[in-house]
Design an enzyme around this catalytic site. Structure first.
Site, mmCIF file in Angstrom:
data_model
loop_
_atom_site.group_PDB
_atom_site.id
_atom_site.type_symbol
_atom_site.label_atom_id
_atom_site.label_comp_id
_atom_site.label_asym_id
_atom_site.label_seq_id
_atom_site.Cartn_x
_atom_site.Cartn_y
_atom_site.Cartn_z
ATOM 1 N N VAL A 15 -5.983 -5.895 -23.327
ATOM 2 C CA VAL A 15 -4.605 -6.091 -22.865
ATOM 3 C C VAL A 15 -3.792 -6.867 -23.910
ATOM 4 O O VAL A 15 -2.647 -6.514 -24.216
ATOM 5 C CB VAL A 15 -4.592 -6.822 -21.503
ATOM 6 N N LYS A 107 -6.018 -12.253 -11.950
ATOM 7 C CA LYS A 107 -6.021 -12.210 -10.476
ATOM 8 C C LYS A 107 -6.925 -13.290 -9.888
ATOM 9 O O LYS A 107 -6.616 -13.881 -8.853
ATOM 10 C CB LYS A 107 -6.431 -10.834 -9.973
ATOM 11 N N GLY A 189 -17.893 2.239 -19.670
ATOM 12 C CA GLY A 189 -17.335 0.906 -19.922
ATOM 13 C C GLY A 189 -16.359 0.451 -18.851
ATOM 14 O O GLY A 189 -15.552 -0.453 -19.070
ATOM 15 N N LYS A 207 -6.763 -9.118 -5.446
ATOM 16 C CA LYS A 207 -5.446 -8.470 -5.533
ATOM 17 C C LYS A 207 -4.798 -8.396 -4.154
ATOM 18 O O LYS A 207 -3.609 -8.682 -3.997
ATOM 19 C CB LYS A 207 -5.611 -7.071 -6.138
HETATM 20 N N1 HSE Z 1 -12.069 -3.729 -12.861
HETATM 21 C C1 HSE Z 1 -10.782 -3.394 -12.330
HETATM 22 C C2 HSE Z 1 -10.776 -1.966 -11.858
HETATM 23 C C3 HSE Z 1 -9.655 -3.581 -13.303
HETATM 24 O O1 HSE Z 1 -11.780 -1.265 -12.001
HETATM 25 O O2 HSE Z 1 -9.782 -1.527 -11.314
HETATM 26 C C4 HSE Z 1 -9.296 -5.024 -13.476
HETATM 27 O O3 HSE Z 1 -8.892 -5.618 -12.280
#
Ligand code: HSE
Length: 428
Positions: A15, A107, A189, A207
């Site tokens: 990011v 988050k 990944g 979230k």
């Molecule tokens: N690991 C999360 C997902 C993304 O698979 O949506 C990061 O919050």
């Protein structure tokens, strides 16, 4: 010329690199849109020499993110390190105390410390924004705090973990077992360093708790989210659900009821033809219902360099434009401590149980359900081998408490083998 807005970025993973690229490649457009240049003045990461596809030579470097967060030439501290505590929390607090604005994708940090951090931001005249923390590129925080601010929000739902949705989709369309689909997601990944964050529903629960805070004006209550991961979902459940016109999703649901705030993140059945049912692969979807607007459906990439950096930049651009919205859409001191209610809103349930294949077994189970006040809508026994018969039951609307009473009673019948699976059928 208008003073530039100066960023200090901590965390140069996918990011962070994406944000650097946007700031470099879209400098003119960003200046046009916000009315002032956006510049990165300094960065911090664990490894200075790693190739990130973007040169770092023009930026200052800090080994310590706290030092970066408090530099005099930093206006916005962009926290992209992750983790609920440790350096991310220390640097965010330091930045806010120093009067800096903070943009974060974290988050876990906000789910655990959001109330205190929001209060700290307000006490110091700073803003703390977190669009990238929820559903990647979908601008759902902005939608809730701004566009829908004239509504009483009645329900927020979402598929907000792309990895889980990928696994469930591959089980359905590829006929893979849970373990095979998990391994495939791992090879690609997709999984977090701690896979339980994904498949245990924790990441998506973080979230959901953040959305609920904005939606209902309550303090973030992650610990009250009823969490159930996808590890118990079998290919049989996926097939049987499909046969009845449903798909299984790791679905977050929050609603404010007369008894308190319900928040659950659990595998649920949704109609296959609904927008949530149609959601395939690693994509996210958030569904918001408001008393004035009705239902809003937002769909998009929930992770990845471009989508998540897009969300970070949305927050940066708001600050550049002088838009200063409180973290959870109202002053932190006015957020009420939520009374948490177990999800008791009645729903139909899908149940799968293994019955000993002998006379009267089905009748015993039906009796236990009836005594708990759970009414059967549909029931089927499907092809089986050996001495147990898989039985599917779809109930009429009932409470989870009544269902749990029935499940408890089934253990005493002597005809049910193992633990029954019970998944809510969410009306969407
Ligand atoms: N690991 C999360 C997902 C993304 O698979 O949506 C990061 O919050």
């Amino acid at each position: 010329m208008t003073k530039p807005l100066r960023l200090g970025i901590a965390g140069l993973g996918t990011v962070g690199a994406g944000v650097l690229k946007i700031v470099r490649q879209k400098a003119n457009a960003l200046t046009q849109r916000s009315g002032r240049p956006i510049e990165v003045v300094a960065v911090s990461a664990r490894n200075r020499d790693k190739d990130r596809g973007v040169p770092l030579t023009s930026y200052g470097w800090e080994d310590d993110p706290v030092t970066l967060a408090t530099r005099d030439d930093v206006d916005i501290f962009v926290e992209l390190m992750g983790g609920s505590d440790g350096p991310a929390k220390a640097a965010t607090e330091a930045a806010l105390k120093a009067g800096k604005d903070v943009v974060t994708a974290n988050k876990a940090l906000l789910a655990h410390h959001g109330q205190d951090l929001a209060a700290l931001a307000e006490a110091n005249g700073s803003v703390l924004r977190f669009e990238a923390a929820v559903a990647g590129g979908i601008p759902v925080i902005k939608a809730l705090t701004e566009g829908l601010a004239g509504n009483d929000i009645t329900r927020v739902m979402g598929v907000m973990n792309g990895t889980c949705n990928y696994i469930l989709t591959r089980m359905e369309d590829g006929g893979l077992s849970y373990e095979e689909a998990f391994d495939e997601a791992d090879d690609l990944g997709f999984l977090e360093a701690d896979p339980q964050l994904d498949v245990g529903g924790i990441d998506a629960g973080h979230k959901l708790s953040l959305l609920a805070s904005i939606a209902y004006g309550t303090q973030v209550a992650f610990d009250a989210v009823e969490l159930e991961g996808i590890g118990q979902v079998t290919i049989e459940d996926i097939r049987q659900a499909a046969d009845m016109g449903y798909r299984i999703k790791l679905l977050g649901v929050s609603r404010m009821t007369g008894r308190g705030l319900e928040q659950s993140m659990a595998p649920c059945l949704v109609p296959a033809t609904s927008p949530l049912g149609q959601l395939q692969g690693g994509t996210n979807m958030v569904v918001i219902e408001g008393d004035q607007v009705g239902q809003i459906v937002m769909r998009g990439a929930g992770a990845g360099e471009g989508p998540t950096a897009s969300a970070v930049m949305g927050d940066v651009m708001d600050i550049a434009r002088g838009l200063r919205v409180t973290t959870f859409g109202q002053p932190a001191s006015s957020l009420v401590a939520a009374t948490s209610a177990k999800a008791t809103t009645p729903a139909a349930y899908y149940m799968r149980l293994a019955l000993l294949d002998k006379p009267g077994a089905l009748a015993k189970v039906a009796t236990v359900l009836g005594e708990a006040g759970v009414s059967i809508d549909r029931m089927r026994q499907y092809q089986h081998a050996a001495d147990t018969a898989p039985v599917l039951i779809v109930t009429h609307k009932t409470t989870r408490a009544a269902l749990d009473t029935a499940i408890g009673g089934m253990a005493d019948t002597g005809v049910v083998s193992g633990e029954p699976v019970a998944l809510r059928i969410e009306e969407v």
